[in-house]
Design a protein around this motif. Structure first.
Motif, PDB file in Angstrom:
ATOM      1  N   GLY A  96       9.060  -3.563  25.638  1.00  0.00           N
ATOM      2  CA  GLY A  96       9.359  -3.192  27.078  1.00  0.00           C
ATOM      3  C   GLY A  96      10.662  -2.403  27.317  1.00  0.00           C
ATOM      4  O   GLY A  96      10.881  -1.760  28.416  1.00  0.00           O
ATOM      5  N   ASP A  97      11.570  -2.202  26.204  1.00  0.00           N
ATOM      6  CA  ASP A  97      12.641  -1.419  26.298  1.00  0.00           C
ATOM      7  C   ASP A  97      12.858   0.033  26.076  1.00  0.00           C
ATOM      8  O   ASP A  97      13.849   0.592  26.006  1.00  0.00           O
ATOM      9  CB  ASP A  97      13.882  -2.084  25.414  1.00  0.00           C
ATOM     10  N   VAL A  98      11.590   0.446  25.579  1.00  0.00           N
ATOM     11  CA  VAL A  98      11.280   1.901  25.310  1.00  0.00           C
ATOM     12  C   VAL A  98      11.635   2.828  26.203  1.00  0.00           C
ATOM     13  O   VAL A  98      12.529   3.684  25.883  1.00  0.00           O
ATOM     14  CB  VAL A  98       9.830   2.169  24.889  1.00  0.00           C
ATOM     15  N   PRO A  99      11.497   2.725  27.579  1.00  0.00           N
ATOM     16  CA  PRO A  99      12.042   3.827  28.302  1.00  0.00           C
ATOM     17  C   PRO A  99      13.671   3.802  28.519  1.00  0.00           C
ATOM     18  O   PRO A  99      14.232   4.776  28.434  1.00  0.00           O
ATOM     19  CB  PRO A  99      11.377   3.317  29.815  1.00  0.00           C
ATOM     20  N   MET A 100      14.292   2.503  28.075  1.00  0.00           N
ATOM     21  CA  MET A 100      15.927   2.709  28.040  1.00  0.00           C
ATOM     22  C   MET A 100      16.287   3.416  26.874  1.00  0.00           C
ATOM     23  O   MET A 100      17.189   4.248  26.755  1.00  0.00           O
ATOM     24  CB  MET A 100      16.261   1.259  28.184  1.00  0.00           C
ATOM     25  N   ALA A 101      15.585   2.982  25.759  1.00  0.00           N
ATOM     26  CA  ALA A 101      15.620   3.726  24.611  1.00  0.00           C
ATOM     27  C   ALA A 101      15.540   5.177  24.602  1.00  0.00           C
ATOM     28  O   ALA A 101      16.478   6.131  23.960  1.00  0.00           O
ATOM     29  CB  ALA A 101      14.975   3.162  23.415  1.00  0.00           C
ATOM     30  N   GLN A 103      16.033   7.117  27.258  1.00  0.00           N
ATOM     31  CA  GLN A 103      17.338   7.253  27.949  1.00  0.00           C
ATOM     32  C   GLN A 103      18.408   7.524  27.080  1.00  0.00           C
ATOM     33  O   GLN A 103      19.183   8.441  27.225  1.00  0.00           O
ATOM     34  CB  GLN A 103      17.393   6.261  29.204  1.00  0.00           C
ATOM     35  N   ALA A 104      18.315   6.399  26.141  1.00  0.00           N
ATOM     36  CA  ALA A 104      19.567   6.553  25.253  1.00  0.00           C
ATOM     37  C   ALA A 104      19.412   7.860  24.380  1.00  0.00           C
ATOM     38  O   ALA A 104      20.558   8.285  23.985  1.00  0.00           O
ATOM     39  CB  ALA A 104      19.604   5.381  24.414  1.00  0.00           C
ATOM     40  N   LEU A 105      18.250   8.322  23.957  1.00  0.00           N
ATOM     41  CA  LEU A 105      18.133   9.319  23.054  1.00  0.00           C
ATOM     42  C   LEU A 105      18.413  10.743  23.881  1.00  0.00           C
ATOM     43  O   LEU A 105      19.139  11.565  23.345  1.00  0.00           O
ATOM     44  CB  LEU A 105      16.718   9.562  22.835  1.00  0.00           C
ATOM     45  N   LYS A 106      18.425  10.523  25.347  1.00  0.00           N
ATOM     46  CA  LYS A 106      18.782  11.762  26.015  1.00  0.00           C
ATOM     47  C   LYS A 106      20.301  11.803  26.268  1.00  0.00           C
ATOM     48  O   LYS A 106      20.840  12.739  26.427  1.00  0.00           O
ATOM     49  CB  LYS A 106      18.216  11.648  27.367  1.00  0.00           C
ATOM     50  N   ASN A 107      20.823  10.724  26.145  1.00  0.00           N
ATOM     51  CA  ASN A 107      22.372  10.725  26.212  1.00  0.00           C
ATOM     52  C   ASN A 107      23.008  10.785  24.867  1.00  0.00           C
ATOM     53  O   ASN A 107      24.179  10.739  24.822  1.00  0.00           O
ATOM     54  CB  ASN A 107      22.756   9.249  26.665  1.00  0.00           C
ATOM     55  N   GLY A 108      22.082  11.040  23.825  1.00  0.00           N
ATOM     56  CA  GLY A 108      22.498  11.562  22.611  1.00  0.00           C
ATOM     57  C   GLY A 108      22.684  10.632  21.206  1.00  0.00           C
ATOM     58  O   GLY A 108      23.341  10.820  20.273  1.00  0.00           O
ATOM     59  N   ALA A 109      21.821   9.432  21.596  1.00  0.00           N
ATOM     60  CA  ALA A 109      21.461   8.468  20.317  1.00  0.00           C
ATOM     61  C   ALA A 109      21.085   9.242  19.256  1.00  0.00           C
ATOM     62  O   ALA A 109      20.071  10.028  19.638  1.00  0.00           O
ATOM     63  CB  ALA A 109      20.680   7.232  21.224  1.00  0.00           C
ATOM     64  N   PHE A 110      21.203   8.487  18.251  1.00  0.00           N
ATOM     65  CA  PHE A 110      20.685   9.301  16.925  1.00  0.00           C
ATOM     66  C   PHE A 110      19.321   8.860  16.775  1.00  0.00           C
ATOM     67  O   PHE A 110      18.359   9.787  16.455  1.00  0.00           O
ATOM     68  CB  PHE A 110      21.288   8.715  15.811  1.00  0.00           C
ATOM     69  N   ASP A 111      18.866   7.572  17.094  1.00  0.00           N
ATOM     70  CA  ASP A 111      17.448   6.948  16.974  1.00  0.00           C
ATOM     71  C   ASP A 111      17.486   5.825  17.650  1.00  0.00           C
ATOM     72  O   ASP A 111      18.321   5.133  18.383  1.00  0.00           O
ATOM     73  CB  ASP A 111      17.391   6.640  15.450  1.00  0.00           C
ATOM     74  N   PHE A 112      16.144   5.179  17.837  1.00  0.00           N
ATOM     75  CA  PHE A 112      16.142   3.827  18.146  1.00  0.00           C
ATOM     76  C   PHE A 112      15.015   3.245  17.591  1.00  0.00           C
ATOM     77  O   PHE A 112      13.822   3.953  16.969  1.00  0.00           O
ATOM     78  CB  PHE A 112      15.687   3.911  19.823  1.00  0.00           C
ATOM     79  N   ILE A 113      15.350   1.858  17.224  1.00  0.00           N
ATOM     80  CA  ILE A 113      14.437   1.257  16.577  1.00  0.00           C
ATOM     81  C   ILE A 113      13.862  -0.017  17.295  1.00  0.00           C
ATOM     82  O   ILE A 113      14.555  -0.813  18.016  1.00  0.00           O
ATOM     83  CB  ILE A 113      15.180   0.596  15.019  1.00  0.00           C
ATOM     84  N   GLU A 114      12.430  -0.274  17.188  1.00  0.00           N
ATOM     85  CA  GLU A 114      11.965  -1.284  18.178  1.00  0.00           C
ATOM     86  C   GLU A 114      11.852  -2.616  17.159  1.00  0.00           C
ATOM     87  O   GLU A 114      11.538  -2.815  15.974  1.00  0.00           O
ATOM     88  CB  GLU A 114      10.518  -1.168  18.356  1.00  0.00           C
ATOM     89  N   LYS A 115      12.364  -3.796  17.899  1.00  0.00           N
ATOM     90  CA  LYS A 115      12.185  -5.049  17.470  1.00  0.00           C
ATOM     91  C   LYS A 115      10.830  -5.502  17.221  1.00  0.00           C
ATOM     92  O   LYS A 115      10.251  -5.462  18.502  1.00  0.00           O
ATOM     93  CB  LYS A 115      13.269  -6.098  18.060  1.00  0.00           C
ATOM     94  N   PRO A 116      10.421  -6.508  16.472  1.00  0.00           N
ATOM     95  CA  PRO A 116      10.941  -6.622  15.129  1.00  0.00           C
ATOM     96  C   PRO A 116      10.844  -5.254  14.388  1.00  0.00           C
ATOM     97  O   PRO A 116       9.668  -4.791  14.318  1.00  0.00           O
ATOM     98  CB  PRO A 116       9.930  -7.698  14.577  1.00  0.00           C
ATOM     99  N   PHE A 117      11.624  -4.787  13.698  1.00  0.00           N
ATOM    100  CA  PHE A 117      11.541  -3.613  13.069  1.00  0.00           C
ATOM    101  C   PHE A 117      11.465  -3.735  11.457  1.00  0.00           C
ATOM    102  O   PHE A 117      11.834  -5.004  11.032  1.00  0.00           O
ATOM    103  CB  PHE A 117      13.152  -2.799  13.033  1.00  0.00           C
ATOM    104  N   ASN A 118      10.937  -2.915  10.858  1.00  0.00           N
ATOM    105  CA  ASN A 118      10.840  -2.616   9.577  1.00  0.00           C
ATOM    106  C   ASN A 118      12.110  -2.521   8.724  1.00  0.00           C
ATOM    107  O   ASN A 118      12.775  -1.418   9.145  1.00  0.00           O
ATOM    108  CB  ASN A 118       9.872  -1.615   9.041  1.00  0.00           C
ATOM    109  N   HIS A 119      12.431  -3.174   7.821  1.00  0.00           N
ATOM    110  CA  HIS A 119      13.560  -3.205   7.274  1.00  0.00           C
ATOM    111  C   HIS A 119      14.116  -1.666   6.398  1.00  0.00           C
ATOM    112  O   HIS A 119      14.969  -1.284   6.607  1.00  0.00           O
ATOM    113  CB  HIS A 119      13.811  -4.313   6.039  1.00  0.00           C
ATOM    114  N   GLN A 120      13.142  -1.304   5.823  1.00  0.00           N
ATOM    115  CA  GLN A 120      13.244  -0.302   5.043  1.00  0.00           C
ATOM    116  C   GLN A 120      13.413   1.209   6.090  1.00  0.00           C
ATOM    117  O   GLN A 120      14.178   2.019   5.901  1.00  0.00           O
ATOM    118  CB  GLN A 120      11.964   0.384   4.230  1.00  0.00           C
TER     119      GLN A 120
END
Length: 219
Positions: A96-101, A103-120
């Motif tokens: 449910g935080d994907v819209p916020m993520a 926005q973070a990408l638009k603000n210059g974030a390198f990437d976003f990872i959804e929880k629970p995430f794949n370790h690799q």
């Protein structure tokens, strides 16, 4: 009291710690520190954005949770930008935080990872971010060196470099500056040597990097 936070705060000032983990979930912080350590990546963990921002350490990559008590991940990201920090930001998001993520990408974030995430997936993203952080650091050092060398030039040499980059010939520059074309050439050669420019094309690229002239638009 979060003892893991205290321990990692002390370690966070070590140059070996290139990655910061900022998340209010203690179990997740501890597991991420262990996971990254298992592949040779040293990390320090912080329970909230306030403690993280209080650290004097310069980070290459920040694993940043979107939702936290106090400062949110987006607020921490903005404060890092305000400080002109060079850290690559990877946002960690829950369902449910994907819209916020986004926005973070638009603000210059390198990437976003959804929880629970794949370790690799996380490790791959971190390693890519570290490579880009190193490249960014190298570019910054090169820019600082170029700025230093340009500041060493005499005012007339600086002016000639600016006019050369604008496409003016030595004769045109001589007329504008009321000096001989031969003097223009002497100044230009001295300036190029100081800047480390081997040819005219390289000199123009340096002038663009220095902000003396605008870059040509992409074709």
């Amino acid at each position: 009291m979060d003892t893991s936070l205290q321990e990692n705060d002390r370690g966070g000032n070590s140059p070996d710690h290139e990655i910061a983990i900022v998340d209010d979930d203690q179990a997740l912080r501890e597991s991420l520190v262990w996971l990254l350590g298992s592949v040779g990546l040293e990390a320090a963990a912080f329970a909230d954005g306030e403690h993280f921002l209080a650290s004097p350490h310069s980070w290459k990559v920040v694993l940043l949770d979107v939702r936290m008590p106090g400062l949110s991940g987006l607020q921490v990201q903005q404060l890092l930008a305000d400080r002109q920090a060079n850290a690559m930001v990877i946002m960690m998001t829950g369902h449910g935080d994907v819209p916020m993520a986004t926005q973070a990408l638009k603000n210059g974030a390198f990437d976003f990872i959804e929880k629970p995430f794949n370790h690799q997936q996380l490790i791959d993203s971190l390693q890519s971010a570290l490579v880009q952080a190193q490249q960014r650091q190298q570019r910054n050092l090169q820019q600082q060196e170029l700025n230093r060398r340009f500041a060493m030039l005499r005012p007339k040499e600086q002016q000639i470099i600016r006019l050369v980059a604008q496409g003016m010939t030595s004769r045109e520059i001589a007329q504008q500056m009321a000096i001989s074309a031969k003097t223009v050439e002497v100044y230009r050669q001295k300036a190029m040597k100081t800047l480390g420019a081997n040819n005219l094309a390289e000199l123009v690229r340096q002038a663009v990097a220095l902000g003396l002239v605008a870059a040509l638009p992409d074709a």
